[in-house]
Design an enzyme around this catalytic site. Structure first.
Site, mmCIF file in Angstrom:
data_model
loop_
_atom_site.group_PDB
_atom_site.id
_atom_site.type_symbol
_atom_site.label_atom_id
_atom_site.label_comp_id
_atom_site.label_asym_id
_atom_site.label_seq_id
_atom_site.Cartn_x
_atom_site.Cartn_y
_atom_site.Cartn_z
ATOM 1 N N SER A 123 0.819 -1.274 0.266
ATOM 2 C CA SER A 123 0.033 -0.267 0.193
ATOM 3 C C SER A 123 0.988 0.871 0.278
ATOM 4 O O SER A 123 2.455 1.213 0.369
ATOM 5 C CB SER A 123 -1.443 -0.007 1.545
ATOM 6 O OG SER A 123 -1.505 1.311 1.373
ATOM 7 N N TYR A 182 -1.741 -1.035 10.776
ATOM 8 C CA TYR A 182 -1.336 -1.072 9.250
ATOM 9 C C TYR A 182 -0.646 -0.969 8.485
ATOM 10 O O TYR A 182 -0.323 -1.529 8.304
ATOM 11 C CB TYR A 182 -3.109 -0.959 9.078
ATOM 12 C CG TYR A 182 -3.648 -0.958 7.676
ATOM 13 C CD1 TYR A 182 -3.508 -2.858 7.235
ATOM 14 C CD2 TYR A 182 -3.233 -0.753 6.568
ATOM 15 C CE1 TYR A 182 -4.003 -3.112 5.926
ATOM 16 C CE2 TYR A 182 -3.466 -0.496 5.258
ATOM 17 C CZ TYR A 182 -3.528 -2.141 4.993
ATOM 18 O OH TYR A 182 -3.961 -2.636 3.586
#
Length: 245
Positions: free
Chosen positions: A146, A168
């Site tokens: 990401s 995350y």
């Protein structure tokens, strides 16, 4: 079965029962590949395989919990028995921590859970599948990362990556770092390994708040799964090209 499978490219996509993972499996299936739908939920896995087959894909279910050693070992055994090798591994399975994720207040069990799935799970699956990948003429590994894992972007003034993420985002940074080490170790083995950033995709991971569709988010992973033999390795890519670490 092995004779038939030898004529096709064999892929495994983890977390492929829904969202981006499903669309990656659909995209690879549309190329005529045989695609393993890795998922731990039996009903969702079965439904996904049925949908893919109905669309013309050669899909098969692979019971797979990336956090469980026995499950991963069994998945490798299933693919070996079915095809004798693996050409492409897409490590797509991942979890989010929810909000809030400020590092000063985050629950440590949340951190452990995310690291176990998003990082250790990738290592566990990759290492289990490597013997099968080494039998491939054109092995590829794609890890789902990401933009939020990019330290360069996280520290660039004016870049909005969605606020503070104490668990995350760091797991994606960790995954990026691990991928670099895999690329170094596998540099002489002909195995290309890269990370994909799908963009801000509307999935249950973000409460469907994303601005792109899962099909759009699958494009970069499919591209990396189909790289030529002289393609890049050890890099992070999005639809626009290389993303800085």
């Amino acid at each position: 079965m092995l004779a038939v499978m030898s004529e096709k490219t064999i892929a495994l996509v983890t977390g492929a029962n829904k969202g981006i993972g499903y669309e990656i499996a659909a995209g690879l299936g549309a190329l005529g590949w045989s695609v393993g739908v890795g998922a731990r939920d039996e009903q969702r896995r079965t439904d996904a395989v049925a949908r893919l087959r109905a669309a013309g894909a050669d899909a098969f279910g692979v019971p797979l919990d990336v956090t469980d050693d026995e499950s991963v070992t069994a998945a490798a055994r299933l693919i070996e028995e079915r095809a004798g090798r693996l050409d492409v591994l897409v490590n797509n399975a991942g979890v989010a921590g929810g909000r809030p994720e400020e590092p000063t207040t985050i629950d440590l069990e949340t951190v452990r859970r995310l690291v176990e799935t998003n990082v250790i799970g990738v290592i566990r699956v990759t290492n289990a599948m490597l013997p099968l990948l080494r039998r491939s003429a054109h092995p590829r590994i794609v890890n789902q990362s990401s933009h939020v894992g990019s330290l360069a972007l996280q520290t660039t003034p004016g870049v909005d990556l969605g606020g503070i993420s104490g668990a995350y985002a760091p797991t994606k940074t960790y995954l990026n770092a691990v991928t670099i080490q895999y690329a170094k170790e596998l540099s002489g083995a002909g195995i290309l390994i890269n990370n994909a950033c799908p963009g801000y995709v509307a999935t249950d991971l973000n409460g469907f708040s994303g601005t792109q569709t899962p099909e759009q988010g699958a494009v970069i992973a499919i591209r990396l799964a189909t790289l030529p033999d002289d393609g890049p390795t050890g890099r992070l890519f999005d639809d626009n090209g290389v993303v800085p670490w």
